[in-house]
Design a protein around this motif. Structure first.
Motif, PDB file in Angstrom:
ATOM      1  N   SER A  21     -25.304  81.607 -62.289  1.00 25.84           N
ATOM      2  CA  SER A  21     -23.526  81.906 -61.890  1.00 25.84           C
ATOM      3  C   SER A  21     -23.254  80.900 -60.783  1.00 25.84           C
ATOM      4  O   SER A  21     -22.987  80.067 -60.749  1.00 25.84           O
ATOM      5  CB  SER A  21     -23.908  83.060 -61.473  1.00 25.84           C
ATOM      6  N   GLY A  22     -21.364  80.663 -61.726  1.00 25.82           N
ATOM      7  CA  GLY A  22     -20.415  79.730 -61.060  1.00 25.82           C
ATOM      8  C   GLY A  22     -20.748  78.107 -61.565  1.00 25.82           C
ATOM      9  O   GLY A  22     -20.148  77.113 -60.798  1.00 25.82           O
ATOM     10  N   LYS A  68     -20.183  77.057 -66.811  1.00 23.29           N
ATOM     11  CA  LYS A  68     -20.531  77.514 -67.723  1.00 23.29           C
ATOM     12  C   LYS A  68     -19.912  78.098 -69.010  1.00 23.29           C
ATOM     13  O   LYS A  68     -18.732  77.562 -70.288  1.00 23.29           O
ATOM     14  CB  LYS A  68     -21.397  78.312 -68.287  1.00 23.29           C
ATOM     15  N   THR A  69     -18.738  78.824 -68.295  1.00 22.09           N
ATOM     16  CA  THR A  69     -17.437  79.129 -69.024  1.00 22.09           C
ATOM     17  C   THR A  69     -16.231  78.371 -69.433  1.00 22.09           C
ATOM     18  O   THR A  69     -16.266  78.268 -69.991  1.00 22.09           O
ATOM     19  CB  THR A  69     -16.687  80.443 -68.119  1.00 22.09           C
ATOM     20  N   THR A  70     -16.002  77.560 -68.082  1.00 21.19           N
ATOM     21  CA  THR A  70     -15.198  76.532 -67.990  1.00 21.19           C
ATOM     22  C   THR A  70     -15.300  75.497 -69.308  1.00 21.19           C
ATOM     23  O   THR A  70     -14.602  75.437 -69.828  1.00 21.19           O
ATOM     24  CB  THR A  70     -15.151  75.916 -66.754  1.00 21.19           C
TER      25      THR A  70
HETATM   26  N1  LIG Z   1      -9.246  79.503 -62.435  1.00 23.44           N
HETATM   27  C1  LIG Z   1      -9.586  78.624 -61.445  1.00 23.44           C
HETATM   28  N2  LIG Z   1      -9.704  78.276 -60.662  1.00 23.44           N
HETATM   29  C2  LIG Z   1     -10.130  77.805 -59.428  1.00 23.44           C
HETATM   30  N3  LIG Z   1     -11.780  77.850 -59.655  1.00 23.44           N
HETATM   31  C3  LIG Z   1     -12.715  78.456 -60.743  1.00 23.44           C
HETATM   32  C4  LIG Z   1     -11.103  78.685 -61.914  1.00 23.44           C
HETATM   33  N4  LIG Z   1     -12.229  79.091 -62.703  1.00 23.44           N
HETATM   34  C5  LIG Z   1     -13.215  78.993 -62.409  1.00 23.44           C
HETATM   35  N5  LIG Z   1     -13.306  78.330 -61.335  1.00 23.44           N
HETATM   36  C6  LIG Z   1     -14.820  77.968 -59.730  1.00 23.44           C
HETATM   37  O1  LIG Z   1     -14.924  77.149 -61.124  1.00 23.44           O
HETATM   38  C7  LIG Z   1     -16.237  77.713 -61.416  1.00 23.44           C
HETATM   39  C8  LIG Z   1     -17.310  77.588 -62.960  1.00 23.44           C
HETATM   40  O2  LIG Z   1     -17.374  78.566 -62.879  1.00 23.44           O
HETATM   41  P1  LIG Z   1     -17.476  79.326 -64.167  1.00 23.44           P
HETATM   42  O3  LIG Z   1     -16.416  80.721 -64.738  1.00 23.44           O
HETATM   43  O4  LIG Z   1     -17.332  78.771 -65.328  1.00 23.44           O
HETATM   44  O5  LIG Z   1     -18.847  80.056 -63.965  1.00 23.44           O
HETATM   45  P2  LIG Z   1     -19.841  80.509 -64.780  1.00 23.44           P
HETATM   46  O6  LIG Z   1     -20.840  79.388 -64.711  1.00 23.44           O
HETATM   47  O7  LIG Z   1     -19.834  80.263 -66.459  1.00 23.44           O
HETATM   48  O8  LIG Z   1     -20.169  81.342 -64.421  1.00 23.44           O
HETATM   49  P3  LIG Z   1     -21.005  82.692 -65.033  1.00 23.44           P
HETATM   50  O9  LIG Z   1     -22.472  82.857 -65.211  1.00 23.44           O
HETATM   51  O10 LIG Z   1     -20.856  83.284 -63.162  1.00 23.44           O
HETATM   52  O11 LIG Z   1     -20.001  83.540 -65.003  1.00 23.44           O
HETATM   53  C9  LIG Z   1     -16.798  78.681 -60.356  1.00 23.44           C
HETATM   54  O12 LIG Z   1     -17.122  78.539 -58.744  1.00 23.44           O
HETATM   55  C10 LIG Z   1     -15.444  79.252 -60.166  1.00 23.44           C
HETATM   56  O13 LIG Z   1     -15.492  79.645 -59.206  1.00 23.44           O
END
Ligand SMILES: Nc1ncnc2c1ncn2[C@@H]1O[C@H](COP(=O)(O)OP(=O)(O)OP(=O)(O)O)[C@@H](O)[C@H]1O
Ligand SMILES: [Mg+2]
Lengths: 266, 264
Positions: free
Chosen positions: A43-44, A47-49
């Motif tokens: 998590s974090g 991936k989503t980004t």
């Molecule tokens: N708009 C934003 N502003 C500031 N920080 C962000 C923003 N979007 C994402 N982050 C940060 O970027 C990092 C990656 O976020 P992301 O949502 O891509 O994680 P993830 O791998 O999809 O996690 P999960 O498995 O929990 O969904 C995280 O630490 C998050 O706090």
């Protein structure tokens, strides 16, 4: 053409209280046309980004993202997204939610209705066509979100933990259905999941990410395993019992664990 | 069981409400006619109010019957409220959607907002005289503000992921506005409409008190000059009934439009 190419992409977020946060460190990734790539990682890790940048909802701080050889400048219906949070419109019924993209496209009504009906049936939503999202369970809402993406018949499918809210049985049905869809009508897919099993079963390639900063640790080719093992002819539970599969699973787990250890020691 | 309760609840509410009203009426009768605790010039007995009610319905009072006064007031409120909604909600939506529009309009808004409705009335009389136009103008001014602010807030509260999802499905800006932003802001818009309606009635009565040929405010004003407490209460009750009636109608509309919301 719908190959997705990340070229030396970094993404930093400006924090509300000042300062910057490096969400994705220099990342290169090429997803071929009609290739199915699964992304796993804690998590974090971003991936989503990463997916949002392919969708055109977020832009790299440096480097570039290209789809079909063209730089991504915004979202488009040829890249359908299944959001982690479903993102259904609460004021539209199941049918209206699924048909929204077709309506925006100006598809003829009869044609749209037929396509919507097909996916309502396929996703096991029959009888709920005229329900509002709040009247559905989380799993059903997620299936609406998936149907909404499939119905657009997009060149690329960007799916963010699309099966996360499903119970184990429905999940297996959906996984097999996705494999069937992918075989009948192959397209470029980014599939984010926490479930390593799912990633191995579905993907041609698994991308393993780590965090602090978010980056790709390794990409693993699964396609040869599937071809050799004849996975496509086997039910999912048998596939998961084959030595090749279990070996792959422990390999990916070790990668994730080692990376987490390193991040913790840091 | 749950269904049985749901069926029981409204009737119980009606029962309790009726009992409360009856109790207040009883106390009122006791305090005035029954025990004669209060000076009838301060608080009239129920019988006097009833007599005033019959008078205004029969011969009329302050130039018209109660129905005519009430319809006149309702007409003014309806017009002022409608103009306020038709101008206020789109402006609020625009300000919520476009930072530039917000930057443009906000300063004017901040300056005008603290001026109470009553302070506008003299200017309205100077500009428009004692006729209807001035009153519609003052109602519009006061009812406008809650419509704008709540539509604005409603837009800002729309979940951005819904906008993103619509855009990934190929929605144009107009389609995003029509299918995502406006429906998403609708609950807040209705909050604004309720407040605007309340403001409309408050302002109307105030405006009619200052100068009017007809209307419930006029009834109150003349009854005050005549030192006619029974008629004052009739006027107040009529304002209450009209206000509650329009609020109820708005509630009906809200439930129809927001039928997608989970029942609370
Ligand atoms: N708009 C934003 N502003 C500031 N920080 C962000 C923003 N979007 C994402 N982050 C940060 O970027 C990092 C990656 O976020 P992301 O949502 O891509 O994680 P993830 O791998 O999809 O996690 P999960 O498995 O929990 O969904 C995280 O630490 C998050 O706090
Ligand atoms: Mg995520």
């Amino acid at each position: 053409m719908s190959e997705i190419v990340f070229k030396a992409v970094t993404k930093t977020f400006r924090l509300p209280r000042g300062g910057e946060f490096l969400a994705i460190d220099t990342t290169d990734l090429r997803i071929e046309e009609k290739e199915f790539v699964a992304i796993v990682g804690p998590s974090g890790c971003g991936k989503t980004t990463l997916m949002r940048m392919a969708a055109g909802l977020e832009f790299p701080s440096s480097g570039s993202v290209e789809v079909g050889g063209k730089r991504v400048v915004g979202p488009g219906p040829e890249r359908a997204v299944v959001f982690q949070q479903f993102a259904l419109m609460p004021w539209k019924t199941v049918r209206e939610n699924i048909g929204f993209g077709l309506m925006c496209r100006g598809a003829p009504k009869a044609e749209a209705d037929a396509a919507i009906g097909r996916y309502i049936e396929l996703m096991g939503l029959s009888g709920h066509e005229d329900s509002f999202p709040h009247q559905l369970s989380g799993g059903m809402q997620q299936r609406v979100a998936i149907a909404r993406a499939y119905v657009m018949n997009p060149a690329a499918l960007l799916m963010d933990e699309p099966f996360g809210a499903l119970d184990a049985q429905t999940r297996i049905v959906m996984q097999e259905e996705l494999v069937r869809l992918a075989r009948r009508n192959p397209r470029t897919v980014i599939f984010i999941t926490h479930a390593v099993d799912e990633a191995i079963y579905l993907a041609d390639r698994v991308v393993v990410m780590g965090r602090k900063p978010g980056r790709i640790i390794e990409t693993i080719d699964i396609k040869p395993l599937r071809a050799e093992g004849g996975w496509e002819e086997m039910p999912i539970e048998e596939v998961m019992d084959t030595p090749a599969f279990t070996h792959m699973r422990s390999r990916i787990w070790k990668l994730l664990k080692a990376r987490e250890q390193a991040a913790a020691d840091h | 069981m749950a269904a049985g309760n749901a069926l029981l609840r409204p009737s119980r509410a009606v029962l309790v409400g009726t009992a409360t009203v009856l109790a207040v009426l009883g106390l009122w009768w006791l305090a005035t006619s029954g025990l004669r605790l209060l000076n009838p010039l301060r608080l009239p007995a129920p019988s006097e109010v009833w007599a005033a009610f019959q008078q205004i319905n029969g011969r009329g009072y302050a130039g018209a019957t109660l129905i005519e006064h009430a319809l006149h007031s309702l007409g003014l409120v309806a017009r002022g409220f409608a103009v306020a909604v038709i101008t206020g909600v789109p402006l609020g939506l625009l300000m919520g959607w476009s930072r530039r529009a917000e930057a443009l309009v906000n300063p004017i808004f901040l300056l005008l907002r603290p001026i109470p409705a009553l302070a506008w009335i003299p200017l309205a009389i100077v500009w428009f005289g004692l006729g209807d136009t001035g009153k519609v103008f003052v109602i519009w001014l006061t009812a406008f503000v809650p419509s704008v602010i709540n539509a604005f807030t409603g837009v800002r509260q729309v979940d951005t992921i819904l906008i993103a999802a619509a855009r990934t499905q190929g929605a144009s800006t107009a389609q995003v506005l029509r299918h995502v932003v406006i429906p998403g802001a609708m609950p807040m818009i209705f909050t604004g409409l309720r407040l605007s309606l309340q403001a409309s009635w408050t302002t109307l009565v105030a405006a009619e008190l200052v100068g009017a040929f007809f209307g419930l405010g006029r009834v109150l004003n003349i009854a005050g000059q005549d030192i006619y407490p029974g008629m004052i209460l009739v006027g107040m009750a009529a304002v209450a009934v009209c206000g509650a009636g329009t609020t109820w109608l708005l509630g009906l509309l809200e439930r129809r439009v927001l039928n997608w919301r989970p029942a609370v």
